[in-house]
Structures are given as C-alpha cells and as structure tokens.
Design a protein around this motif. Sequence first.
Motif, PDB file in Angstrom:
ATOM      1  N   THR A 266       0.785  -1.281   0.097  1.00  0.00           N
ATOM      2  CA  THR A 266      -0.260  -0.506   0.264  1.00  0.00           C
ATOM      3  C   THR A 266       0.932   0.772  -0.023  1.00  0.00           C
ATOM      4  O   THR A 266      -0.187   1.934  -0.193  1.00  0.00           O
ATOM      5  CB  THR A 266      -0.789  -0.454   0.892  1.00  0.00           C
ATOM      6  OG1 THR A 266      -2.131  -1.298   1.002  1.00  0.00           O
ATOM      7  CG2 THR A 266      -1.722   1.498   1.138  1.00  0.00           C
TER       8      THR A 266
ATOM      9  N   GLN B   6      -7.899   0.185  -0.259  1.00  0.00           N
ATOM     10  CA  GLN B   6      -8.028  -0.655   0.921  1.00  0.00           C
ATOM     11  C   GLN B   6      -8.911  -0.725   1.470  1.00  0.00           C
ATOM     12  O   GLN B   6      -9.717  -1.808   1.985  1.00  0.00           O
ATOM     13  CB  GLN B   6      -6.620  -1.032   1.306  1.00  0.00           C
ATOM     14  CG  GLN B   6      -6.383  -2.552   2.237  1.00  0.00           C
ATOM     15  CD  GLN B   6      -4.852  -2.543   2.864  1.00  0.00           C
ATOM     16  OE1 GLN B   6      -4.139  -1.895   2.580  1.00  0.00           O
ATOM     17  NE2 GLN B   6      -5.102  -3.947   3.454  1.00  0.00           N
TER      18      GLN B   6
ATOM     19  N   ASP C 161      -5.660  -1.595  -4.814  1.00  0.00           N
ATOM     20  CA  ASP C 161      -5.726  -1.817  -3.913  1.00  0.00           C
ATOM     21  C   ASP C 161      -6.306  -2.507  -3.107  1.00  0.00           C
ATOM     22  O   ASP C 161      -7.464  -2.434  -2.061  1.00  0.00           O
ATOM     23  CB  ASP C 161      -4.900  -0.467  -2.812  1.00  0.00           C
ATOM     24  CG  ASP C 161      -4.426  -1.229  -1.039  1.00  0.00           C
ATOM     25  OD1 ASP C 161      -4.594  -2.434  -0.995  1.00  0.00           O
ATOM     26  OD2 ASP C 161      -4.028   0.111  -0.878  1.00  0.00           O
ATOM     27  N   GLU C 162      -6.391  -4.060  -3.268  1.00  0.00           N
ATOM     28  CA  GLU C 162      -7.046  -5.230  -2.517  1.00  0.00           C
ATOM     29  C   GLU C 162      -8.462  -4.701  -3.499  1.00  0.00           C
ATOM     30  O   GLU C 162      -9.620  -5.317  -2.730  1.00  0.00           O
ATOM     31  CB  GLU C 162      -6.811  -5.435  -0.795  1.00  0.00           C
ATOM     32  CG  GLU C 162      -5.219  -5.081  -1.118  1.00  0.00           C
ATOM     33  CD  GLU C 162      -5.001  -6.443   0.426  1.00  0.00           C
ATOM     34  OE1 GLU C 162      -6.190  -7.084   0.960  1.00  0.00           O
ATOM     35  OE2 GLU C 162      -4.571  -5.770   1.472  1.00  0.00           O
TER      36      GLU C 162
HETATM   37 MG   LIG Z   1      -2.443  -2.605   2.264  1.00  0.00          MG
END
Ligand SMILES: [Mg+2]
Lengths: 260, 270, 407, 297, 355
Positions: free
Chosen positions: B47, B89, B181-182
């Motif tokens: 991240t 995220q 992010d994810e």
């Molecule tokens: Mg992360």
Amino acid sequence: MLAVNNIEVVYNDVILVLRGLSLAVPKGEIVALLGANGAGKSTTLKAISGLLRTEEGEVTRGDIRFAGERIDGLEAHEIVRRGIFQVMEGRRIVADMTPLENLRLGAFTRSDAEVRRDLEMVFEYFPRLKERTGLAGYLSGGEQQMLAIGRALMARPKLILMDEPSMGLSPLLVKEVFGIVRRLNRELGITILLVEQNARMALSVASYGYVMEQGKVVLDGTAEQLAGNEDVKEFYLGGHGAERKSFRNLKSYKRRKRWL
Amino acid sequence: MDPAAPILEAERVSLRFGGVRALTDVSFAVRRGEVFSIIGPNGAGKTSMVNCISGRYRPTGGRIRFEGRDITRVPTRRRAALGIGRTFQNLALFGHMTVLDNIMVGRHHLLRSGFLRGMVYWLGGAQQEEIAHRREVEEIIDFLEIQHVRKAIAGQLPYGLRKRVELARAVALRPKLILLDEPMAGMNLEEKEDMARYILDLNEEWGMTVLMIEHDMGVVMDISHRVMVLDFGRKIAEGPPEAVLADEHVKRAYLGEADEAVSEPEEAVA
Amino acid sequence: QPIPVGHLMDNSGPTSDVGVPYGQGVADALAWVNATRNGINGRRLNVLGFDYGYQAPRAVAQYQAWVNRERVVAIQGWGTADTEALVRFVTRDRIPYISASYSAALTDAAGRSGRQGVEAAPFNFFYGPSYSDALRAMLQWAKQDWERRGQQGRPRYVHMGANHPYPNSPKEAGEAMARELGFEVLPAIQFALTPGDYTAQCLTLKNQGANYAYLGNTAGSNISVLRACQTAGVQVQFLGNVWGMDENAMKAAGTAANGVVFPVRTAAVWGQEAPGMRTLRQISRQSDQAGTAYRPVHYLAGVCSAMLMVEAMEHAAQNGGEVSGPRIRDGFYARQNWVPRGLEGVCVPVTYAAEDHRGTMRVALYRSVVTGDTSQGSVADLMRAGTMRIEPVATIELARRRDWLGW
Amino acid sequence: MELGFLLQLLLNGLIVGALYGVVAMSFVLIYKASQVVNFAQGEFLLVGAWVCWWLLTAWQLPFWLGFLVTLAFMTLFGVILQVVVLRPLIGEPVISVIMVTIGLSIFFQALMKWMFGVFAQPFPPIFAAERVRVLGLEVQSVYLLSLAISAAIMIGFWWFFTYSKHGLAMRATAFDQQVAASLGVSVPRVFAMSWAISAMVSAVAGVVVGVVNGVSSALSFYGIKVFPAVILGGLDSIVGAVLGGLIVGVLENLAQWLDAEVLNWGNMYQIAPFYALILILLIKPYGLFGTEAIERV
Amino acid sequence: MAVMMPAGDYRTSYREDMTIFPTRGSRVALWAGIALLCLAPLVLDRYLLHLLINIGFLGIAALGLNILVGFTGQISIGHAAFFGFGAFASAWAHEVLHVPVALAIPLAGLITALVGLVFGAPAARLKGLYLAIATLAAQFILEDFFARAQWFTGGVAGRVTEPFSLFGLRFDRDETYFYVVLAFVAAMFLGAANLMRTRDGRALVAVRDHYLSAEMMGINLAYYRTLSFGIASFYAGIGGALYAHYLLFVSVEAFNILFSIQFLGMVIIGGLGSVMGSLMGAAFMVLLPEVVQSLADLLAGGPIDRALKLGASISYLREMAIGAAIILFLIFEPDGLAHRWRLIKAYWKLYPYSH
Ligand SMILES: [Mg+2]
Ligand SMILES: Nc1ncnc2c1ncn2[C@@H]1O[C@H](COP(=O)(O)OP(=O)(O)OP(=O)(O)O)[C@@H](O)[C@H]1O
Ligand SMILES: Nc1ncnc2c1ncn2[C@@H]1O[C@H](COP(=O)(O)OP(=O)(O)OP(=O)(O)O)[C@@H](O)[C@H]1O
Ligand SMILES: [Mg+2]
C-alpha cells in the motif's frame, strides 16, 4: 451452547435484514456461517453480541440463548461478561494505543491475577505483537488482525464470534490465523462461530456450517456435507474438486442457485 | 510517445516513517497495457508503494516516473489529471453522497465550471456540462452494473457494492493507469468473479493499465501479466506469475509451505 | 382605553446588577399609579416591559416594534449605548424617552453645544445629574480632599472602565476637569463590564501610583476590581459612578468597598425618614406584599424617574388633552424645582428647560462604609446592624456652565 | 518598580493560569472520553460555586464540610446530566452533542440567575484576607492552595489515563464507542464517569475563584477561557491543558503590562490569548501536545 | 437501499433527473409558496412580517454557515462576526463611500467574503475542532476590531444606517422591506442549491466526507477549504447587510459569541448539509423565544405565576426554555428538522407500508 431461534432484525426501524434466522453452536465446536455480501452475517453476529444497538438495529422477533439463558436484550458489556466476545469485521483495534494497551483493554472485564499470564500466552501465539511498541494504528493489516484476536483471548471468552478474520491477509497469514483458530479451539476449548468469505478455509476448520442468503439460512449441514454440495461448490468453493475454473475465462451465464 | 515505453517507472524508491522502513530501494516498471500485480506479506509496503505513486506519501528516496515524466514531487491533486486513478484498501467513499455524485466527483478534473458558474446553473453553461458528463458516468454505471443503486447513499450500501462504486469512481477519472488496492478483499467467489471480469474489461477494452495489490493468488495468477513480490519493503521477485509463485523465497515469505492440516486451494492450481 | 408605554430593562445582561432594582422601581411605580390613581386621568397605563439584556441592537429592534405596532407614547429606557442609538429615532417619532443613562450628550436638547458628534436630543430626559457633572463634582471633592489631607504635589487621576459608550461617556469631561483642577491625568485603564479577575488592572493602577480612580462601570465588575485591588494592596481613593456602587455592591465587595465615594440621586435612602417615604413604601409593596424588602438606591431612582414621566403625562392629559409625545414633553417643562407629588424628601427637585435638559446641577456625594463580614445575612440586616452604611460626604452645587452642556 | 510590577503580573498569570489549567483538564477529560466539546464547562464552575456558597451561607456549614458536600453534589450532578441529557445522544453525530452542551450552558446560566439572583455574592471569609509573601511578592493564600490543588489533580489525571483500567477504557471509548462496547466496556458508564469527574473538578475551580472574587454568573466565562488553553495545549492532552492554561494566564497578564506601558489599547488582556492561539496553531496545527490523527488509506 | 420514487414520475432526460425539485408536486408547491409569500404583506400583521424578515436574513447567513459546517465539515464559532462585518461594511459603504444601499449590500457581501478568506486561510492546515477554535478566535478578534475601528464601524457607539431604496422607492417599512429580503432569500437559496449539484459543491462535500480520497480525485483541499469560508462569509455578509438596513442601526454588541452559537444552533437544528434546513433552523431560532414569550404571557397572572413569582423571573425562564428546547429537540431529533421533513415525506410516499 448458543442457540439463535428465528430472529428478525430491523435497522433504523425500517430496514428488515434478518428474516427468521435460526442457528445453533454446540459447545467446543467451530461453526461456520457462509453467505454472500450483505446476506446479514455480520448482523447476525452483532445481534448475538449485543452490538446491534450501537447501530440502531434491533432484534424484533425470536430469541437468542446462551448456555440456556436468554441474552437478547442484554447490553453488550453484559454479554461480554457472560463469555461471548466478538472480533469485529475490519479488525477495529484502537489505533491510538499501543498493542500492549489494546491487549490490556481486552481484559477489561476481568480482575483476576492471571491477566499477566494470559498476556504471555497471547505473545506466544502472536510473537510479532511483542516486538511492536509503536501505536497499533501503524501495524499492518495482518498484525492488526492478530491483535484483534489476541485481544479477544485476553477476555477469556467461552465463545468467540469471528467476523471475516482472513480479510485482507496474505495467504501465509490466512493459514496462520486459521491455524491459530483451530489451536484456540483445541487447546483452550473455546467455541467459535466463524463468519468467513473464504469458504474453503472455513469449512476446513469448522465441523458444521450454515449458508445464509438474504437474511435466512438456506442450507446447513456438517462441513463435509456442505463441501460436497453442488451449489456450495459452484458458488463458494469455485469449481468441482481440485479443478478450479480460471478467473480469465468466466462463463457469461450464471447458473441459478437451487436453494433460492 | 513510444508505446513500448513503460507507463510507470519506480527507481530505487524508499520510504521511511521514523524508524520504520516501509520501502527500501524498490525499482520496477509497469508496461503500458498490462495488468501488473504487487503481492507480499502484510506490512510489506504494498500500500505504501501505491501511496507513493498516487501522491499520498512522498518517497524519502528514489524517483517515480509516469509516462516518462518525473512525478515524485507533483502534488497529489494533480495526479488525477495526469491519468492516475485508484481505489483504496479500506473503503474511502464519500459516505454521505449518492453513488452518482461519488462517481461525478471522479470527473472533477475534467469539469470546468467553478462555483460562480455553478451557482447560476442555467446561465453559465454548467448545466450543459453536467449533462454531458452525466452521460459518461452512466456508461460507467452500466458497465459496472450498479444502475439500481445510482441514487442510493454510498455509505449505506453493502460492502461488495461499495467496492464496485469505488472502482466506478476511479474509472470516471479516465485514468491511463488505475491502481487497485486489494479489490477482492472480503468478497465471496461469485463477487470475485465479477470483479475479475471488470478488471479484465477495463484492461482489454477500455485500454487501462492496471496495477493491482491482491492477496488472492487465484486471481493474481489468472489475470495478471506480471507480478512483483515485496517483503519487508524490499522487492524479492518479479516476473510472470507462474515463475514468481514457484520461487522458493516467495513461498517461504508469503505463501507458506503446503500444510496438510489446512489445505490451501489457491496454490493447488498451477 | 389604556395608554401604551414602553419599559426597557436589563434584567439579564451585564448591567443587570443595577438594572433589576431600577427596573423594579419603575415597574412598581407605574403599577402603583394604575392601582391607586386609576392611571392617567382615568386611562390606565399599559406598560410593555422588555428585557433587552443590555444589547443596543435588541433595544432598537424593540423600539421599532413599540412605535410601529404598539404606538407607545413614551418610553422608560435604560443604557447609554441604546439611548444614544435611539436619539435620532425618538426625535423623528417625537417620543419622550426617559433613560437611566445619564450621558451628558442627552442634555443638549436643542443641539446648541456645537460639540462634534453631539446631536440635538429634544425628547430625551433623565432624572439626576449627568455622569459628567457627577464626575466633575467628585473631582472637586477630590481636590478638597487632597488639600484637606495636606498632601503634597499634584494628585493623580485615572479613568477606569470598559470600552463602551456608558463608561466612556464622562471620560473626556472628567479628564478635562481634572486637568483644570490641577490633577495629573494618567492613561485610562480598561476592564470589562462583567465581573472577572482584574488583578492585572489593579497592579497597573498600583504601578502608576494613582491617587484617585474613577470606576466607570456598573457594580458587578467594579466589585471585582475593588476586591482585586484590596488583595493587591492598592492605596487609592475610588470614585464610583452613580451605577457603580450601591448596597448590593457593598455586600458583595465586603470591606473592599469601604471608603468608595459615589453620587446618590435621591434625597434619602431606604430606611431614612422623609415625608415621601410613606408613598415610597406603598409603591414598594406592589412587588413585595410583606413589606420587608430592602430597596437599594437604584430602586428609588427608578421610582422618581417613572413618577416624573407620570406627572408629565398627567400634564398632557389635563383639560381633556391628548396624551401624545410632544404634549408629554411639554409636561416636563411645565414646572420648576419639580418634585413628584407625594415623594417630597425622596426625589430631589429638578428643572428642565427646552434647550437644557440638565435636570439638576446638585450632586450629593456619599461614602460607603463597610466594617465587617458581609457574607452572612441580607442587605437589610447588614444595614440595620450598621455593618454597612452609606454616609453623606458632601453636596456639591455645580455652576450651570453653558460650555458644559452636552458633554 | 518596573521589574517588580512585571514579576507581580507574571506570578498572577501563573496563579490564574493554574486555575484555567484545572478547568481545561476537566474539559479535556470529557473530550477524551466522548469527543464532546463541552460548552457548559463554565456552568459547572458556576453551579459548584453557587451550591457551595449556598451551603455556607444558608446552612452555615463549615467550609470543609460545605466543600465536600459540594463535590459530592457535583459528582451526582455530572452523572445525572449524563444520564438524562447525554445518554440518549450516544451514537448521534458529535456536533449534535456539542450543541446540546450549548443548550445546557444557556439553561444553567439562566437557572443560576433565577435561583441566586444577578448580584455577585461574597463567600464567608475563609482564607480571603490572608496574604503570603513569596519571593518578595504578595500572594493570596487561597491562590497558593489552588496551585497545589491543580498540581495534585494533574498528577491524578495523568496516572488515571496511563495506568488505570478505566482510563484505558475511557480512551478506547473516545476512539470508537462500538469497539469499546465490544470489549465489555459499558459506554454509558464511562461517559457518566467522565462527566462526574469533570463536573467535580470544575467545581473545585469554581469554589476557589468564588472564594477570591465572589460568586457571580461571570464565573462561567472560564468556560470560554478554556478554549484557547486546551487548543494551545492540544485537545487531547492533559499535560497540554495545564500548560495551555498557564500560558493563557501569563499571556493575559503580559498583555496587560504591554498595554499599560506601551500600547494603551485597553483590552489587550482579553484579546491577546486569541492572537497567540492563531499564531501557535499556524505553526503547530495540533497545539503543543495534541496527537495527530492517524490517517491511513 | 434503493431510492423510492413516486409512481408515475418518470424522467426521460438527464436534465429532468437533475432538477433541484424532483417531483412535479414539489415544483408546484414551490411556486405556490412564493406566490403566497408575495401576498404576505397584504394579509399578515407587522409583527409576523417582522418575524419573517428576521427569518429571511438570518436564514441567508445560516445557509452560509451550513455550507461551511454542513457541506464542508468545518465548524465555525465565529459566524456572527462575519454577519456583523457585512452589516458594518454595508453601512460604511453607504455612509462613507456613498454607495447606494441597493449596491452596498452585495458589496458588503464581497468585502465580507474577502475577510472570510483571510480568516479561513488557517483552514488549509487546521482540522476539526482546532479549526473551530481558531474561528472562535476570529470572533473575538473581529469583535475587538469593531469596537476599535471608529472609521469603519463608528466605534462602540455604533452607526445609524439608511433604509434600502431603489429607483427612488424607499423600503423602510416591514411591508416593503419584506420584498427586498424575499428577493435576496430566493436568489441566495437558489444559488446554493445550484452550487451543491455542480462540480465545486460536490468537491466541498467530498472534502468533508473523505478528504484523503478527495485529494486523490484531483480536488485541491486548501482551495476548497478556504473557498467554503469565502462563500460562507459572503452569505453572512449579505445577511448582515440586510439586517443593517432593516434595523437602521448597527453596533458591535449584537455580534457576540452567543449570536455565533445561535447560528450554529440554526444549522444543526435545521439539519446539517441541507439547504432548506438552514431556513427551517432560522425559523426555529426566531420563533422559539416568541413562543416561549407567548406561553409566559398566557401564564401571567395565573396561579403558577403567583406561586413562582414568574413576573420578575420571566426573562430567566425564557432563557431556560430556550436552552431546554434546544436540548430536547436534539435528543429527539438529532438529525435536524430537514431530516424529520424527509421522513414525513417518505412516510406519505410509502404509506401504508412502513417497511
Ligand atoms: Mg495494504
Ligand atoms: N447500520 C446499518 N443500518 C442500515 N442497514 C444496515 C446497517 N448495517 C448493515 N445494514 C444492511 O444490512 C444488510 C446486511 O448487512 P451485513 O453487514 O450483516 O452483511 P454481511 O453478510 O456481513 O455482508 P459482508 O459480507 O459484506 O460483510 C446489508 O444490506 C446492509 O446494507
Ligand atoms: N503513515 C504511516 N506512519 C507510520 N508507519 C506507516 C505508515 N503507513 C504505513 N506504515 C508502516 O509501513 C509498513 C508498510 O505498510 P503498508 O500499509 O504499505 O503494508 P501493506 O503491504 O499494504 O500490508 P497489507 O497487506 O496488510 O495491507 C508497515 O509496517 C506500516 O506499519
Ligand atoms: Mg459482514
């Protein structure tokens, strides 16, 4: 040990989320609760732990019993004192405290002398928490998840409600966390109700499972039964047996779920 | 511009927070048109890397180039206009706005009328502009299949939908490079499949370069062209997914040894 | 048909400490007129009270409501800021306005003083000496006091008060007078109209070496200064504004209030004997059936002020006349050395002229004497026991100087 | 003379500042527990001082007894306030709760005037007349006492938040009420506790000021003074609150000195803390000791 | 989660989908409302007009504060000072610069907006309550300035102002001034409603909801944070100027901290982030004391009055009632009047199904 009987939950007096949900968690077992996003899994856990009220939710019908006694209607902190501890979705550690302080908070309801020993035990399960002395807010996701579980242990609960413990964790950590979940169950005899998106993982540690959809249980059975179910395979486990379909070649049509 | 040239280059990027070294000398390049994944253990600095690219953090060392231009010191807010969009995220929607408005915010840098023209809506051309952009936004809404929640308040949506709205907002920027992010975190299989489909479409049909952080190895294997692995802020591997996942170091640091007690489905697939 | 009359009060604002007893005096007097005299020539007074919390803008807003909607013919007012703000309006609307502000700017009825910023105020009246005249008198006394005590050198004088039209009103006049009398005038010291910690101001006072200090605020904040200065060990003769010292303030300040010199507008204070006291006690019973309340000096002043207005209205109503603003105003000019009927020996005689609204140039100075603990017991008890006393000091007759008109 | 004057002012600033500090601490306490900015803090002083005054004059209680009863009353008062007014608001937007404290402030301001009148009232002489000489400067003994009390309260607070279980619970509640509840913390009880302690500690300050200056509605002005103090120190820092209080106290007095010697503006003492406030915030946006919010995406 | 739309109300173009007043009924109601208001001076007595006028200019200023607090999430405890600045600026522009009042009012709005930008500058760096307290400082600093700046404000004595006039017509009575206020209210509220549905309005809300992601969407945080102060001050300035030419007298005393807090009360009670809520909040704050007063008048002379000696204490009781009303209101309706209004509307739309 825990029995949820036909409950209905309403948010803000209008949004009906659970429509007659029932489930049972036997003592010493791990029970998995599966379901799509928005099915009401977290809501179920919050209804059990009493946290629903902090979100203007309310159990409007049915009852929840823990060790034979009714606990719906109790305040969250009273339920914690009876031995139910929820590890909330999204970790929710106290960011502006150190990990140690977070753990001490976990033991808030206790005043026995063994807090210190349990602290050692938690550090044994999660050695890396001991190394982190900065603020918990700066821990990585996995570390925060471990802290959240560790915090639950500090309360010495009889039943842990775990909401998506694997979310955002690396495969290694997912394995670690589930390993720990199983160890907690085996070594400390803690009963666990596990909500998880990672169905394969969940069914591999659980003995029994429920599948819920739109606020109702649509399927339940032992872990083996569920793992063998066609629909569960298709929608939760991804393909049949070890042969997984690729994310690249998705079929353009979707099979209807039979339980709907 | 040379189409073969990388769209994004990181050159010995380092980032420290006091004593914590979140990133140490990480170099990599993302080619135009590819799906590039970053994987690695929690806290490895994935991240942080994305934050450096999108401007949230400023690297303490090294350089980041976007389309050949050094953007290390470009202010965060300018990067949207350069063509960098992202998702987060932990969801970062505008919780009290409608889905539609959330996505319209994504068009911010493409809109021209300021507050004066906005206030006299009908006179200064703000209305025309709004309508024109609304059209484009509706296309995105159709694509991501969120028509039914257009007017819903974003903060009250279920998690999976919120993730999709966030993606829509990032797409609305018309980015050349989109940072995810994810995107699959917290989703069940069915939803992951949908998300994977969107990402592939964005990449193949909308022509966006995708840089993705993901923990689901199945997804990473299937849809990314190349993978980079971070561990403790350092790059430990980079290459095609199969090669990277076969790497011993990666197995040890990230995937874990195959464990008979808890069988891991993702890595069972080759 | 009742006659509408406005009554502006500060019962809750920063001057409520003196506003409450004064307003009560006005209200009781008017109620008494309705009760015992059946109003003005058989027409009852409809008294419209309004607590404006000492905020001039609220007073202006209420004024407009009274004039436009209720059509009041006269107003009992209160503070300096609001009264001065309303001068233009009452002049335009021809409504007699009897204020509790004794700002000298209100005395220049025809606007002849030629002073900058002073407008003609033909409809403004007040009962008692103006702030400036009272301060002039106190300075004259201070000069005598300085000489009597055989002090050497020039005495030092300092003005203290908030930056507000009311304390500011006599500032210039006082400082000019002090210079004229040979005082050394020190830079003014500010403190807010509300009670607070004014130790810093007292330390400044001490550091300056002032001998005479004028307290321009009302009692509430003056008390704080007196107490702080006592603590800081300041040796200075305080001169109080007419609103700056009274029985309540003496009780609150305790021995810190001992020795403050201040003007009293009435010929007697509560508990003393005078022909008019009987009437006064009747009036007081309007809000105190038991007849046990102690009435501080401001209550008496309120009664006098209200009764002047009542008699001016009666004058207007004579011979079936219309009770209108201009005619009430004429009523104020109708008599010389005017004492309201039944209040002889309580209210001091006043005389108003069309060009000069300085009702009186006589200033009676008193001194507060506090000899012990004032925290236990009521004001009445303490006055009776002699723990607190108000002693006459001197009566100064000022010359009616033309050049003092309007400031 | 000049130096002595300056020193006197400085000392006065410290003494008054210590009182600001005490009030600031009780303000921070509520803030830390519930993120609520309490605009009724000044009224806590007011209520405490009036109640104590009433006990001492109407009931003729000896000071120590009256004082203790006041503290007990204020504790109860804080709890009741929390239960009746603030508990229904748990979970509502913080700004609504802040507005409610403003409503409380208006309410109690008026109630106190109604019950006890608008006149300032003196406390029976307890320490009032006693003066001590410290380093050649004259100081009210009660002020010295208040300095000592402030110091004791401050140490107590620091210990509470760092080491006690309930202090931790309070911090957790401040961070996230739902999380605290999930840990077995009774959120309402934590809030009640913070309001009770805060009301009690404020009352101490109220009584001290009342003994020195007399009781009047102006006491509630401390509620406004507390803002520059806590912000200077950092909203969530107990140490910062004390320091902020001291700074504001000293600043006021220095401003008065500057005013008297040079400027002759008249009211610098009132306004200077606010100029300082803005300056300090421009340099340190979280005050001197405030913790920066953790913001990760 | 899906938004309910009344049946039979289809939109066929984006333009229709993006109006401020989404249903035909609401548009009809709007025009009917404006027509009714235009007739108000003919039928209402002066007292009610007076209250409406107050609601009008306070509502404008409250709307400004709502843009700042409700939409951008920056609390200001100094709004009354800006309101005051507008009042003084207009009086000054007319008195000293001899600008006609009709122009002095918008000019005052602009000057106030500039001042707001200056005091809003810290907003670029400060967050939450730290910013709120910085605005508290602005309140005191501006109040001090008003008392000191003789040339601008007339000092502590204040300034007498001239009535509004246009083309030789004087609007110096409640009946006529009402139209002036109505016109400004209409313009200012439409402006705000438009602002909120276009680019910069969305940016303001985005900054409030999640400033980190807003920044990554290309939004200039410092600009919008400061801008919202500018806009809020503009509204405050216009409101203040309208007040100045209504009351015909301006003095520093009016613009104190209590007034600022009242403004805050208006937007919270009205509903944060609601344009019309600002007007409702202003109405609440204006009418509350009047209602309390009438109650007191009703009680006057009765047994309760005698028992409690209400006569002398009425002003305290009024204050207490105001405090209590605010508390009770927020306990029962913490989301504000606008929210309650929406619920009522939703209830009628969904009737008789409550779920
Ligand atoms: Mg992360
Ligand atoms: N506080 C709330 N107020 C109103 N609606 C809510 C609230 N919390 C949840 N919901 C709604 O209840 C439904 C179920 O939510 P819940 O969080 O229990 O789902 P879930 O099964 O845990 O999903 P996920 O996998 O996304 O965590 C969703 O439609 C959600 O929008
Ligand atoms: N703002 C910050 N201040 C201090 N430390 C930080 C900050 N942001 C990140 N870190 C630290 O940097 C390291 C890398 O964090 P990062 O969030 O990049 O991890 P990640 O790879 O994204 O992990 P995950 O998979 O859990 O999301 C961690 O040790 C984290 O504690
Ligand atoms: Mg969930």
